[in-house]
Scaffold this active site. Structure first.
Site, PDB file in Angstrom:
ATOM      1  N   THR A 290       0.816  -1.211   0.000  1.00 23.29           N
ATOM      2  CA  THR A 290       0.000   0.000   0.000  1.00 23.29           C
ATOM      3  C   THR A 290       0.849   1.259   0.000  1.00 23.29           C
ATOM      4  O   THR A 290       1.961   1.264   0.542  1.00 23.29           O
ATOM      5  CB  THR A 290      -0.882   0.016   1.263  1.00 23.29           C
ATOM      6  OG1 THR A 290      -1.444   1.307   1.429  1.00 23.29           O
ATOM      7  CG2 THR A 290      -0.107  -0.316   2.518  1.00 23.29           C
TER       8      THR A 290
ATOM      9  N   TYR B 237      -1.632   0.169  10.196  1.00 19.32           N
ATOM     10  CA  TYR B 237      -1.926  -0.524   8.929  1.00 19.32           C
ATOM     11  C   TYR B 237      -0.717  -0.434   7.995  1.00 19.32           C
ATOM     12  O   TYR B 237      -0.226  -1.447   7.481  1.00 19.32           O
ATOM     13  CB  TYR B 237      -3.170   0.087   8.273  1.00 19.32           C
ATOM     14  CG  TYR B 237      -3.360  -0.345   6.836  1.00 19.32           C
ATOM     15  CD1 TYR B 237      -3.621  -1.672   6.514  1.00 19.32           C
ATOM     16  CD2 TYR B 237      -3.251   0.583   5.795  1.00 19.32           C
ATOM     17  CE1 TYR B 237      -3.782  -2.063   5.180  1.00 19.32           C
ATOM     18  CE2 TYR B 237      -3.415   0.194   4.475  1.00 19.32           C
ATOM     19  CZ  TYR B 237      -3.679  -1.130   4.175  1.00 19.32           C
ATOM     20  OH  TYR B 237      -3.820  -1.517   2.869  1.00 19.32           O
TER      21      TYR B 237
HETATM   22  N1  LIG Z   1      -8.927  -1.027  -1.175  1.00 18.33           N
HETATM   23  C1  LIG Z   1      -7.852  -0.229  -1.253  1.00 18.33           C
HETATM   24  O1  LIG Z   1      -7.950   0.973  -1.584  1.00 18.33           O
HETATM   25  C2  LIG Z   1      -6.476  -0.779  -0.991  1.00 18.33           C
HETATM   26  C3  LIG Z   1      -5.388   0.078  -1.107  1.00 18.33           C
HETATM   27  C4  LIG Z   1      -4.106  -0.415  -0.848  1.00 18.33           C
HETATM   28  C5  LIG Z   1      -3.914  -1.758  -0.549  1.00 18.33           C
HETATM   29  N2  LIG Z   1      -4.986  -2.582  -0.459  1.00 18.33           N
HETATM   30  C6  LIG Z   1      -4.749  -3.997  -0.143  1.00 18.33           C
HETATM   31  O2  LIG Z   1      -5.480  -4.829  -1.041  1.00 18.33           O
HETATM   32  C7  LIG Z   1      -5.815  -6.055  -0.415  1.00 18.33           C
HETATM   33  C8  LIG Z   1      -7.267  -6.399  -0.667  1.00 18.33           C
HETATM   34  O3  LIG Z   1      -8.091  -5.367  -0.154  1.00 18.33           O
HETATM   35  P1  LIG Z   1      -9.653  -5.259  -0.512  1.00 18.33           P
HETATM   36  O4  LIG Z   1      -9.943  -3.815  -0.717  1.00 18.33           O
HETATM   37  O5  LIG Z   1     -10.005  -6.240  -1.536  1.00 18.33           O
HETATM   38  O6  LIG Z   1     -10.306  -5.673   0.903  1.00 18.33           O
HETATM   39  P2  LIG Z   1     -11.425  -6.757   1.256  1.00 18.33           P
HETATM   40  O7  LIG Z   1     -11.701  -6.592   2.711  1.00 18.33           O
HETATM   41  O8  LIG Z   1     -12.562  -6.673   0.292  1.00 18.33           O
HETATM   42  O9  LIG Z   1     -10.661  -8.113   0.997  1.00 18.33           O
HETATM   43  C9  LIG Z   1      -9.813  -8.735   1.937  1.00 18.33           C
HETATM   44  C10 LIG Z   1     -10.131 -10.218   1.918  1.00 18.33           C
HETATM   45  O10 LIG Z   1      -9.213 -10.907   2.753  1.00 18.33           O
HETATM   46  C11 LIG Z   1      -9.932 -11.814   3.575  1.00 18.33           C
HETATM   47  N3  LIG Z   1      -9.097 -11.989   4.785  1.00 18.33           N
HETATM   48  C12 LIG Z   1      -8.711 -11.043   5.668  1.00 18.33           C
HETATM   49  N4  LIG Z   1      -7.926 -11.587   6.613  1.00 18.33           N
HETATM   50  C13 LIG Z   1      -7.792 -12.901   6.308  1.00 18.33           C
HETATM   51  C14 LIG Z   1      -7.097 -13.988   6.901  1.00 18.33           C
HETATM   52  N5  LIG Z   1      -6.374 -13.819   8.025  1.00 18.33           N
HETATM   53  N6  LIG Z   1      -7.158 -15.204   6.324  1.00 18.33           N
HETATM   54  C15 LIG Z   1      -7.903 -15.391   5.189  1.00 18.33           C
HETATM   55  N7  LIG Z   1      -8.599 -14.395   4.584  1.00 18.33           N
HETATM   56  C16 LIG Z   1      -8.535 -13.172   5.145  1.00 18.33           C
HETATM   57  C17 LIG Z   1     -11.279 -11.171   3.808  1.00 18.33           C
HETATM   58  O11 LIG Z   1     -12.304 -12.064   4.170  1.00 18.33           O
HETATM   59  C18 LIG Z   1     -11.535 -10.526   2.429  1.00 18.33           C
HETATM   60  O12 LIG Z   1     -12.187 -11.415   1.556  1.00 18.33           O
HETATM   61  C19 LIG Z   1      -5.418  -5.887   1.056  1.00 18.33           C
HETATM   62  O13 LIG Z   1      -4.185  -6.549   1.258  1.00 18.33           O
HETATM   63  C20 LIG Z   1      -5.245  -4.402   1.224  1.00 18.33           C
HETATM   64  O14 LIG Z   1      -4.320  -4.068   2.228  1.00 18.33           O
HETATM   65  C21 LIG Z   1      -6.280  -2.134  -0.665  1.00 18.33           C
HETATM   66  O1  LIG Z   2     -16.251   9.544   4.507  1.00 19.34           O
HETATM   67  C1  LIG Z   2     -15.098   9.877   4.165  1.00 19.34           C
HETATM   68  C2  LIG Z   2     -14.135   8.930   3.752  1.00 19.34           C
HETATM   69  C3  LIG Z   2     -12.848   9.383   3.438  1.00 19.34           C
HETATM   70  N1  LIG Z   2     -12.546  10.704   3.491  1.00 19.34           N
HETATM   71  C4  LIG Z   2     -11.181  11.154   3.122  1.00 19.34           C
HETATM   72  O2  LIG Z   2     -10.913  10.686   1.815  1.00 19.34           O
HETATM   73  C5  LIG Z   2      -9.524  10.370   1.656  1.00 19.34           C
HETATM   74  C6  LIG Z   2      -9.402   8.929   1.186  1.00 19.34           C
HETATM   75  O3  LIG Z   2      -9.831   8.084   2.256  1.00 19.34           O
HETATM   76  P1  LIG Z   2     -10.124   6.520   2.076  1.00 19.34           P
HETATM   77  O4  LIG Z   2     -10.967   6.314   0.878  1.00 19.34           O
HETATM   78  O5  LIG Z   2     -10.605   6.006   3.386  1.00 19.34           O
HETATM   79  O6  LIG Z   2      -8.700   5.921   1.726  1.00 19.34           O
HETATM   80  P2  LIG Z   2      -7.284   6.078   2.465  1.00 19.34           P
HETATM   81  O7  LIG Z   2      -7.410   6.341   3.907  1.00 19.34           O
HETATM   82  O8  LIG Z   2      -6.489   7.066   1.647  1.00 19.34           O
HETATM   83  O9  LIG Z   2      -6.715   4.613   2.342  1.00 19.34           O
HETATM   84  C7  LIG Z   2      -6.873   3.831   1.163  1.00 19.34           C
HETATM   85  O10 LIG Z   2      -5.779   4.034   0.330  1.00 19.34           O
HETATM   86  C8  LIG Z   2      -4.547   3.630   0.886  1.00 19.34           C
HETATM   87  C9  LIG Z   2      -3.460   3.894  -0.110  1.00 19.34           C
HETATM   88  O11 LIG Z   2      -3.327   5.257  -0.347  1.00 19.34           O
HETATM   89  C10 LIG Z   2      -4.641   2.149   1.221  1.00 19.34           C
HETATM   90  O12 LIG Z   2      -3.474   1.736   1.804  1.00 19.34           O
HETATM   91  C11 LIG Z   2      -5.794   1.847   2.150  1.00 19.34           C
HETATM   92  O13 LIG Z   2      -5.913   0.458   2.320  1.00 19.34           O
HETATM   93  C12 LIG Z   2      -7.045   2.377   1.565  1.00 19.34           C
HETATM   94  O14 LIG Z   2      -8.099   2.229   2.510  1.00 19.34           O
HETATM   95  C13 LIG Z   2      -8.894  10.625   3.035  1.00 19.34           C
HETATM   96  O15 LIG Z   2      -8.352  11.918   3.042  1.00 19.34           O
HETATM   97  C14 LIG Z   2     -10.083  10.580   4.002  1.00 19.34           C
HETATM   98  O16 LIG Z   2      -9.904  11.385   5.163  1.00 19.34           O
HETATM   99  C15 LIG Z   2     -13.491  11.647   3.874  1.00 19.34           C
HETATM  100  O17 LIG Z   2     -13.216  12.845   3.942  1.00 19.34           O
HETATM  101  N2  LIG Z   2     -14.749  11.201   4.206  1.00 19.34           N
END
Ligand SMILES: NC(=O)c1ccc[n+]([C@@H]2O[C@H](COP(=O)([O-])OP(=O)(O)OC[C@H]3O[C@@H](n4cnc5c(N)ncnc54)[C@H](O)[C@@H]3O)[C@@H](O)[C@H]2O)c1
Ligand SMILES: O=c1ccn([C@@H]2O[C@H](COP(=O)(O)OP(=O)(O)O[C@H]3O[C@H](CO)[C@@H](O)[C@H](O)[C@H]3O)[C@@H](O)[C@H]2O)c(=O)[nH]1
Length: 330
Positions: free
Chosen positions: A117, A141
């Site tokens: 991330t 995180y």
């Molecule tokens: N969504 C974002 O913006 C974002 C940004 C940066 C990184 N990531 C990374 O991407 C990956 C996927 O995120 P996502 O948005 O799909 O989230 P998500 O919550 O939809 O998916 C995570 C999945 O992992 C499973 N899981 C969690 N802990 C587990 C465990 N201990 N054993 C087995 N399964 C487990 C959950 O049940 C879920 O299906 C994560 O590693 C997250 O850190 C997401």
């Molecule tokens: O109701 C809301 C939700 C979010 N935010 C703002 O929107 C921005 C984005 O927030 P969010 O969508 O929660 O994402 P991040 O906190 O930037 O984190 C995401 O993006 C990261 C990478 O940049 C990943 O590591 C994380 O897993 C993922 O949750 C931030 O400034 C928040 O404070 C608001 O103001 N109001």
């Protein structure tokens, strides 16, 4: 390739399952369904319900499915939740990743793709961040992912494994054919929250902090379409399969939008009002995070196809509307 997709019942891992099938590979989903959904795993794709911290079960799964590569998505990922529960985050994201890697070593799996991330960078300057920028996570995180990155590097060096660590910036959007999208309950991600507000599922939303040193006072993020992000993972796996070397790459487009700009885009695309109230800063939030994406483009040949905020919002909106039509309360 036979690919174990941990977290494959979740949002991003679910898109990986589709992309692997589309590219002719065989995904096997391993998920504890803590935030993922059984129904989201396509028919015909094996689902092992279990925890990546369960060494015996992971090892048995790697062996019985003759797994060639692991794509490790399973994690907890809500920044403020990690601030409140650091031990839970270090256990799930770091300690259990160690167990997964130990099973991978025991089973002789040589290719590993890891979801990291942009939160590992912390509060950087307002310039796009290259992979060699100093790491200084602001939240447990981000630290839990940084520690896992380091562990993967060292394990790979010692045990003949090769890996690609992908540092995602802010992931949003949904599969353009609406086969999958974000289903997180009690979502906290900005685009999903703003869309739910536009659809009347939330009476209003809050902007966390309007006094940041940015042009409009709200935080800036680099939003990447999940389909482009997943295309990078398939390229990464194929790179490793050709014998390519380990690397760390940023996944973002290289330009950012403020929270206010995102909300305005949701208003325009949906044609609906979004009541956004000004609130205080959220703990653990960096001011600006934008990727320098030169490395992934040059080394993996990645070319984004959906680099447009309005398109990302439109696909998320279509997905969210479909969830409502099917009365799925997510
Ligand atoms: N969504 C974002 O913006 C974002 C940004 C940066 C990184 N990531 C990374 O991407 C990956 C996927 O995120 P996502 O948005 O799909 O989230 P998500 O919550 O939809 O998916 C995570 C999945 O992992 C499973 N899981 C969690 N802990 C587990 C465990 N201990 N054993 C087995 N399964 C487990 C959950 O049940 C879920 O299906 C994560 O590693 C997250 O850190 C997401
Ligand atoms: O109701 C809301 C939700 C979010 N935010 C703002 O929107 C921005 C984005 O927030 P969010 O969508 O929660 O994402 P991040 O906190 O930037 O984190 C995401 O993006 C990261 C990478 O940049 C990943 O590591 C994380 O897993 C993922 O949750 C931030 O400034 C928040 O404070 C608001 O103001 N109001």
């Amino acid at each position: 390739m036979n690919v174990l997709v941990t977290g494959g019942a979740g949002y991003i891992g679910g898109h990986m399952v589709l992309a692997l099938r589309d590219a002719g590979h065989n995904p096997v989903v391993f998920d504890n369904l803590s935030t993922g959904f059984r129904w989201s795993v396509p028919e015909g794709v094996p689902l092992v319900v279990g925890d990546v911290g369960d060494h015996e079960l992971v090892l048995r799964t790697l062996q019985s499915h003759q797994i060639d590569a692991i794509a490790h998505f399973a994690a907890k990922l809500v920044v403020p939740e990690s601030v409140a529960d650091p031990l839970g985050y270090y256990l799930n994201n770091t300690v259990k990743s160690r167990t997964l890697m130990a099973a991978a070593v025991a089973a002789g799996v040589e290719k590993f793709v890891f979801s990291s991330t942009a939160a590992v960078y912390g509060n950087a300057s307002d310039k796009p961040l290259g992979e060699d920028a100093p790491l200084a996570p602001l939240s447990p995180y981000g630290s839990s992912k940084q520690l896992t990155e380091v562990m993967l590097r060292d394990v790979a060096a010692a045990h003949g494994m090769r890996y690609v660590t992908l540092r995602y910036f802010n992931v949003a959007g949904a599969d353009p054919a609406l086969r999958h999208g974000q289903c997180t309950e009690n979502a906290t991600h900005l685009i999903k929250v703003a869309i739910q507000t536009a659809l009347g599922l939330r009476p209003h939303m809050e902007i966390f902090g309007t006094d940041y040193p940015t042009p409009d006072g709200t935080c800036i993020r680099d939003y990447i379409h999940v389909t482009d992000l997943i295309a990078a993972h398939v390229l990464a796996l194929e790179h490793l399969d050709r014998g390519g070397e380990s690397m760390v790459v940023n996944c973002g487009y290289g330009h950012g939008y403020s929270v206010s700009e995102v909300i305005e885009t949701v208003r325009k695309v949906s044609g609906k009002p979004v009541e956004a109230r000004f609130g205080s800063r959220r703990p653990g939030d960096p001011v600006t995070i934008v990727a320098d994406s030169g490395r992934i483009r040059s080394r993996l040949g990645w070319e984004p196809r959906l680099d447009d905020l309005a398109t990302i919002v439109e696909h998320s909106l279509r997905w969210e509307s479909m969830l409502r039509e099917r009365n799925l309360k997510l």
